[in-house]
Design a protein around this motif. Structure first.
Motif, PDB file in Angstrom:
ATOM      1  N   THR A 109     -33.906  51.321  93.206  1.00 22.30           N
ATOM      2  CA  THR A 109     -32.727  52.305  93.579  1.00 22.30           C
ATOM      3  C   THR A 109     -31.704  52.226  92.290  1.00 22.30           C
ATOM      4  O   THR A 109     -31.495  51.195  91.011  1.00 22.30           O
ATOM      5  CB  THR A 109     -31.549  51.958  95.051  1.00 22.30           C
ATOM      6  OG1 THR A 109     -31.125  51.331  94.275  1.00 22.30           O
ATOM      7  CG2 THR A 109     -32.958  51.892  95.701  1.00 22.30           C
ATOM      8  N   TRP A 110     -30.711  52.753  92.070  1.00 24.13           N
ATOM      9  CA  TRP A 110     -29.961  52.881  91.069  1.00 24.13           C
ATOM     10  C   TRP A 110     -29.100  51.725  90.603  1.00 24.13           C
ATOM     11  O   TRP A 110     -28.731  51.328  89.625  1.00 24.13           O
ATOM     12  CB  TRP A 110     -28.591  54.159  91.116  1.00 24.13           C
ATOM     13  CG  TRP A 110     -27.838  54.097  92.266  1.00 24.13           C
ATOM     14  CD1 TRP A 110     -27.709  54.956  93.481  1.00 24.13           C
ATOM     15  CD2 TRP A 110     -26.734  54.250  92.285  1.00 24.13           C
ATOM     16  NE1 TRP A 110     -26.369  54.753  93.698  1.00 24.13           N
ATOM     17  CE2 TRP A 110     -25.940  53.740  92.927  1.00 24.13           C
ATOM     18  CE3 TRP A 110     -25.362  52.673  91.010  1.00 24.13           C
ATOM     19  CZ2 TRP A 110     -24.285  53.295  93.364  1.00 24.13           C
ATOM     20  CZ3 TRP A 110     -24.344  51.982  91.131  1.00 24.13           C
ATOM     21  CH2 TRP A 110     -23.758  52.804  92.500  1.00 24.13           C
ATOM     22  N   ARG A 111     -29.060  51.438  92.006  1.00 26.91           N
ATOM     23  CA  ARG A 111     -28.363  49.598  91.979  1.00 26.91           C
ATOM     24  C   ARG A 111     -28.310  48.894  91.308  1.00 26.91           C
ATOM     25  O   ARG A 111     -28.397  47.820  91.424  1.00 26.91           O
ATOM     26  CB  ARG A 111     -27.838  49.527  93.705  1.00 26.91           C
ATOM     27  CG  ARG A 111     -26.997  50.444  94.211  1.00 26.91           C
ATOM     28  CD  ARG A 111     -26.353  49.725  95.653  1.00 26.91           C
ATOM     29  NE  ARG A 111     -25.524  51.306  95.981  1.00 26.91           N
ATOM     30  CZ  ARG A 111     -24.126  51.221  96.265  1.00 26.91           C
ATOM     31  NH1 ARG A 111     -23.530  50.193  95.052  1.00 26.91           N
ATOM     32  NH2 ARG A 111     -23.937  51.786  96.475  1.00 26.91           N
ATOM     33  N   LEU A 112     -30.140  48.614  91.071  1.00 25.93           N
ATOM     34  CA  LEU A 112     -30.877  48.112  90.556  1.00 25.93           C
ATOM     35  C   LEU A 112     -31.094  48.262  89.099  1.00 25.93           C
ATOM     36  O   LEU A 112     -32.332  47.991  88.254  1.00 25.93           O
ATOM     37  CB  LEU A 112     -32.464  47.895  90.977  1.00 25.93           C
ATOM     38  CG  LEU A 112     -32.103  47.589  92.838  1.00 25.93           C
ATOM     39  CD1 LEU A 112     -33.499  47.818  93.679  1.00 25.93           C
ATOM     40  CD2 LEU A 112     -31.296  46.305  93.648  1.00 25.93           C
ATOM     41  N   ASP A 113     -30.351  49.171  88.269  1.00 28.90           N
ATOM     42  CA  ASP A 113     -30.629  49.657  87.186  1.00 28.90           C
ATOM     43  C   ASP A 113     -28.843  49.588  85.934  1.00 28.90           C
ATOM     44  O   ASP A 113     -27.917  50.497  86.511  1.00 28.90           O
ATOM     45  CB  ASP A 113     -31.291  51.450  87.148  1.00 28.90           C
ATOM     46  CG  ASP A 113     -30.579  51.868  86.053  1.00 28.90           C
ATOM     47  OD1 ASP A 113     -31.312  50.859  84.338  1.00 28.90           O
ATOM     48  OD2 ASP A 113     -31.062  53.175  85.280  1.00 28.90           O
ATOM     49  N   ARG A 114     -29.362  48.348  85.430  1.00 32.19           N
ATOM     50  CA  ARG A 114     -28.543  48.006  84.254  1.00 32.19           C
ATOM     51  C   ARG A 114     -28.303  48.996  84.385  1.00 32.19           C
ATOM     52  O   ARG A 114     -26.331  49.108  84.127  1.00 32.19           O
ATOM     53  CB  ARG A 114     -28.763  46.680  83.990  1.00 32.19           C
ATOM     54  CG  ARG A 114     -27.158  46.576  83.201  1.00 32.19           C
ATOM     55  CD  ARG A 114     -27.781  45.481  81.507  1.00 32.19           C
ATOM     56  NE  ARG A 114     -28.267  44.206  82.591  1.00 32.19           N
ATOM     57  CZ  ARG A 114     -27.515  43.054  83.074  1.00 32.19           C
ATOM     58  NH1 ARG A 114     -25.951  43.536  82.986  1.00 32.19           N
ATOM     59  NH2 ARG A 114     -27.579  41.947  83.156  1.00 32.19           N
ATOM     60  N   ALA A 115     -28.302  50.145  83.353  1.00 28.33           N
ATOM     61  CA  ALA A 115     -27.957  51.796  82.972  1.00 28.33           C
ATOM     62  C   ALA A 115     -27.348  51.948  84.162  1.00 28.33           C
ATOM     63  O   ALA A 115     -25.680  52.620  83.580  1.00 28.33           O
ATOM     64  CB  ALA A 115     -28.746  52.300  82.361  1.00 28.33           C
ATOM     65  N   SER A 116     -27.048  52.562  85.251  1.00 33.63           N
ATOM     66  CA  SER A 116     -26.686  52.648  86.503  1.00 33.63           C
ATOM     67  C   SER A 116     -25.348  51.963  86.476  1.00 33.63           C
ATOM     68  O   SER A 116     -24.319  52.307  86.927  1.00 33.63           O
ATOM     69  CB  SER A 116     -27.155  53.901  87.393  1.00 33.63           C
ATOM     70  OG  SER A 116     -28.001  54.675  86.447  1.00 33.63           O
ATOM     71  N   ALA A 117     -25.684  51.434  87.518  1.00 37.16           N
ATOM     72  CA  ALA A 117     -24.842  49.824  88.083  1.00 37.16           C
ATOM     73  C   ALA A 117     -23.872  48.343  86.842  1.00 37.16           C
ATOM     74  O   ALA A 117     -23.024  47.969  87.315  1.00 37.16           O
ATOM     75  CB  ALA A 117     -25.953  49.228  88.873  1.00 37.16           C
TER      76      ALA A 117
END
Length: 391
Positions: free
Chosen positions: A180-188
């Protein structure tokens, strides 16, 4: 029409889990607290037209729009509530403040110190015009947490020597849990460190009245690849059986800290604690006693008094009395509150401060300070846990 007579017209940017919690609070607060301004939930913005419309209908937003900039620029909006991923906090919040809107922004304030500094600077300039910004560390508003702060301020445990704080979750312990987005450094920005570590840093600083001045930490990613969602981003999507993508944030973080009042602090934030669902816990040890709290038992506070002698032990305080913070607005003693009440208390405090022309707490400056702690932990972890003072 005076400000007191005018409604406070609210727009929310983003929706989903946190959006539901915030929307509930905007509707519940004026029904249980005597707010100085009437609340109108005018508009919600999001990218997916279908889920956006469903959220607007379910949670009582009069209108919805897929362009957040258009919402922020509307003349009939007084306050913008930001519940988007961290990568968009700075852009949305700064635009809203420059447009003359009050801002409530979810934690952590931003993904980087540079973004948080820009937000804090914009908030200072806006405050000069009577426009205010607040970051949403809602666990401050759990009555037992607020009571712990009051007790420490009154000297109930003497001089603080040590603090221990953990935030334990297990929703990523399954290696096939979807990406999910929470596992993507660019988003989280970061993983457990920023998502839940931010909460325990703020909790310790809030309860003790001291700031973290230096850290030594480690972070680790236990599952480096996860199934890719084949539908809309979020936990509601379906994971592919074959395609996996990289996890670019930490699964767990542990760090030591020094506090400005001379106390030592330890912190642990993990989404790999099998069996723990939402266990934010802290214990504050002083020269004459201790206080302990566990979010999974959020209506109680444990208090130890050293001067009780041979019968001394941790005493359970049921924080449901009308004299306790926020509780008088709710139910009779012994009737418990839940997770959602912290968000309602947040709205109460925010609206009251805005109406009084006062800076609501925690300010963006306080959010920036937490961001500096998180960044220092990241730098320390990258340097094999080297001691890293905050700058």
């Amino acid at each position: 029409m005076t400000d007191a007579a005018r409604p406070l017209r609210v727009a929310m940017i983003g929706h989903g889990f946190m959006g539901a919690a915030h929307a509930h609070a905007w509707h519940a607060a004026p029904r249980f607290f005597d707010l100085p301004r009437r609340i109108e939930t005018v508009a919600v913005a999001g990218r997916n037209p279908q889920t956006l419309r469903e959220s607007a209908d379910r949670f009582g937003w009069a209108e919805c729009d897929t362009d957040w900039r258009r919402v922020v620029e509307r003349d009939d909006i007084d306050l913008v509530d930001v519940v988007t991923p961290g990568s968009t906090h700075a852009e949305v919040a700064v635009a809203a403040l420059e447009a003359g809107k009050h801002v409530l922004c979810e934690k952590p304030l931003a993904n980087t110190v540079a973004e948080a500094e820009a937000m804090a600077e914009a908030a200072v300039k806006a405050a000069e015009r009577g426009v205010f910004a607040m970051v949403g560390f809602t666990y401050r508003r759990v009555p037992a947490v607020s009571l712990a702060r009051e007790m420490i301020e009154s000297g109930a445990i003497g001089t603080i020597r040590q603090t221990r704080a953990v935030y334990l979750q297990d929703w990523l312990s399954d290696e096939n849990a979807p990406l999910t987005w929470r596992l993507d450094r660019a988003s989280a920005g970061s993983g457990a460190l920023g998502d839940i570590g931010a909460h325990i840093v703020d909790a310790i600083q809030y309860v003790t009245g001291q700031e973290v001045t230096g850290v030594s930490g480690l972070t680790h990613t236990f599952v480096t690849e996860r199934p890719v969602l084949t539908e809309s981003v979020g936990l509601s999507g379906r994971a592919s059986d074959s395609r996996r993508g990289p996890v670019t944030v930490d699964d767990a973080a542990v760090f030591l800290g020094a506090l400005s009042g001379g106390a030592l602090a330890t912190f642990e934030a993990t989404r790999m604690a099998t069996g723990r669902k939402n266990a934010l816990r802290f214990e504050i040890s002083g020269t004459t006693g201790s206080l302990a709290f566990d979010l999974e038992d959020l209506n109680t506070l444990q208090h130890y008094r050293a001067d009780d002698g041979p019968t001394a032990g941790f005493r359970r305080i049921l924080v449901t009395e009308p004299e306790h913070p926020y509780v008088a607005a709710w139910w009779p003693p012994g009737h418990l509150l839940g997770y959602e009440h912290g968000f309602t208390h947040q709205v109460r405090d925010l609206v009251t401060a805005i109406d009084a022309g006062e800076q609501p707490r925690p300010s963006f400056d306080e959010g920036l300070q937490v961001q500096r702690v998180l960044e220092a932990v990241g730098h320390s972890a990258a340097a094999d846990a080297r001691w890293t003072p905050l700058t």
